[in-house]
Design a protein around this motif. Structure first.
Motif, PDB file in Angstrom:
ATOM      1  N   GLU A   5       6.956  -0.500  -2.660  1.00  0.00           N
ATOM      2  CA  GLU A   5       6.539  -0.944  -1.333  1.00  0.00           C
ATOM      3  C   GLU A   5       5.101  -0.547  -1.045  1.00  0.00           C
ATOM      4  O   GLU A   5       4.637   0.492  -1.491  1.00  0.00           O
ATOM      5  CB  GLU A   5       7.406  -0.287  -0.249  1.00  0.00           C
ATOM      6  CG  GLU A   5       8.857  -0.640  -0.277  1.00  0.00           C
ATOM      7  CD  GLU A   5       9.628   0.072   0.832  1.00  0.00           C
ATOM      8  OE1 GLU A   5       9.033   0.412   1.861  1.00  0.00           O
ATOM      9  OE2 GLU A   5      10.826   0.299   0.643  1.00  0.00           O
ATOM     10  N   GLU A   7       2.863  -0.024   2.445  1.00  0.00           N
ATOM     11  CA  GLU A   7       2.856   0.030   3.911  1.00  0.00           C
ATOM     12  C   GLU A   7       1.389  -0.029   4.337  1.00  0.00           C
ATOM     13  O   GLU A   7       0.577   0.813   3.942  1.00  0.00           O
ATOM     14  CB  GLU A   7       3.495   1.323   4.409  1.00  0.00           C
ATOM     15  CG  GLU A   7       3.475   1.451   5.902  1.00  0.00           C
ATOM     16  CD  GLU A   7       4.067   2.760   6.400  1.00  0.00           C
ATOM     17  OE1 GLU A   7       4.156   2.916   7.620  1.00  0.00           O
ATOM     18  OE2 GLU A   7       4.420   3.638   5.570  1.00  0.00           O
ATOM     19  N   ILE A   9      -1.291  -0.033   7.415  1.00  0.00           N
ATOM     20  CA  ILE A   9      -1.455   0.372   8.818  1.00  0.00           C
ATOM     21  C   ILE A   9      -2.900   0.097   9.217  1.00  0.00           C
ATOM     22  O   ILE A   9      -3.828   0.537   8.534  1.00  0.00           O
ATOM     23  CB  ILE A   9      -1.139   1.870   9.002  1.00  0.00           C
ATOM     24  CG1 ILE A   9       0.287   2.160   8.525  1.00  0.00           C
ATOM     25  CG2 ILE A   9      -1.351   2.294  10.450  1.00  0.00           C
ATOM     26  CD1 ILE A   9       0.575   3.620   8.296  1.00  0.00           C
ATOM     27  N   ARG A  19      -0.169   2.967   2.291  1.00  0.00           N
ATOM     28  CA  ARG A  19       0.734   3.957   1.697  1.00  0.00           C
ATOM     29  C   ARG A  19       1.629   3.240   0.706  1.00  0.00           C
ATOM     30  O   ARG A  19       2.077   2.123   0.964  1.00  0.00           O
ATOM     31  CB  ARG A  19       1.590   4.624   2.781  1.00  0.00           C
ATOM     32  CG  ARG A  19       0.757   5.419   3.754  1.00  0.00           C
ATOM     33  CD  ARG A  19       1.601   6.075   4.807  1.00  0.00           C
ATOM     34  NE  ARG A  19       0.718   6.749   5.763  1.00  0.00           N
ATOM     35  CZ  ARG A  19       1.059   7.017   7.008  1.00  0.00           C
ATOM     36  NH1 ARG A  19       2.243   6.672   7.470  1.00  0.00           N
ATOM     37  NH2 ARG A  19       0.216   7.638   7.807  1.00  0.00           N
ATOM     38  N   ARG A  21       5.040   3.373  -2.027  1.00  0.00           N
ATOM     39  CA  ARG A  21       6.321   4.031  -2.337  1.00  0.00           C
ATOM     40  C   ARG A  21       6.918   3.347  -3.564  1.00  0.00           C
ATOM     41  O   ARG A  21       6.812   2.132  -3.710  1.00  0.00           O
ATOM     42  CB  ARG A  21       7.304   3.891  -1.174  1.00  0.00           C
ATOM     43  CG  ARG A  21       6.943   4.692   0.032  1.00  0.00           C
ATOM     44  CD  ARG A  21       8.052   4.587   1.107  1.00  0.00           C
ATOM     45  NE  ARG A  21       7.551   5.050   2.365  1.00  0.00           N
ATOM     46  CZ  ARG A  21       6.916   4.323   3.270  1.00  0.00           C
ATOM     47  NH1 ARG A  21       6.722   3.048   3.063  1.00  0.00           N
ATOM     48  NH2 ARG A  21       6.479   4.830   4.402  1.00  0.00           N
TER      49      ARG A  21
END
Length: 71
Positions: A5, A7, A9, A19, A21
């Motif tokens: 994943e 992310e 922001i 970020r 993962r």
């Protein structure tokens, strides 16, 4: 199979944070490279412990057979 994943922001001042993962080793850098190039200069990079993990890849199928010592 692990799930990878990103992310993303975007802060009020326009700063973009990414970020990751589910990545190991430098896969996270490869996954974010185009996004980093499109959004500007990287001002900070915080690497997690997953960055230092080694990725294991099986390149060939391996079969192991056992036989009695008498054979």
């Amino acid at each position: 199979m692990k799930m990878e994943e990103l992310e993303i922001i975007i802060l009020r001042d326009g700063t973009v944070q990414v970020r990751t993962r589910g990545f190991t080793g430098n896969q996270c850098l490869t996954a974010t490279k185009e996004l980093e190039e499109a959004t500007g200069t990287v001002t900070e990079r915080n690497l997690t412990s997953a960055y230092y993990e080694k990725e294991c890849v099986v390149k060939d199928d391996i079969s192991i057979s056992c036989r009695n010592e008498e054979e």
